[in-house]
Design an enzyme around this catalytic site. Sequence first.
Site: not given
Length: 112
Positions: A62-64, A91
């Site tokens: 996961v990242c932004r 996220m």
Amino acid sequence: MFRGSAVPTVTVDDVAADAYILDVREDDEWAAGHAPDATHLPMMQIPARIDEIPTDRDVVVVCRVGGRSAQVVAYLQQQGLDRTINLDGGMSDWAAAGRPMVSEDGGAPRVA
């Protein structure tokens, strides 16, 4: 599910409660808010710390919003870690879905 360059993806609704979540965002993003049981390993540290990533179960990266994590999944799959999956929407979608978050900076958890 496969998308774009054949990087497997999963939506927030399909992430298992016991999933191994690998958060590849920068330190300040992590401190602002992350999934409670996530493991933090910034994207640029992945090559040097690849041995810390489990190979015996699914890993949701996961990242932004899903761009950096897709790159990490592609890289990890090239290295033989075929149980890595990109979190579609990152996220941002996690927070929008009301999934639990915690912060490390004393403020209310948020996506930075």
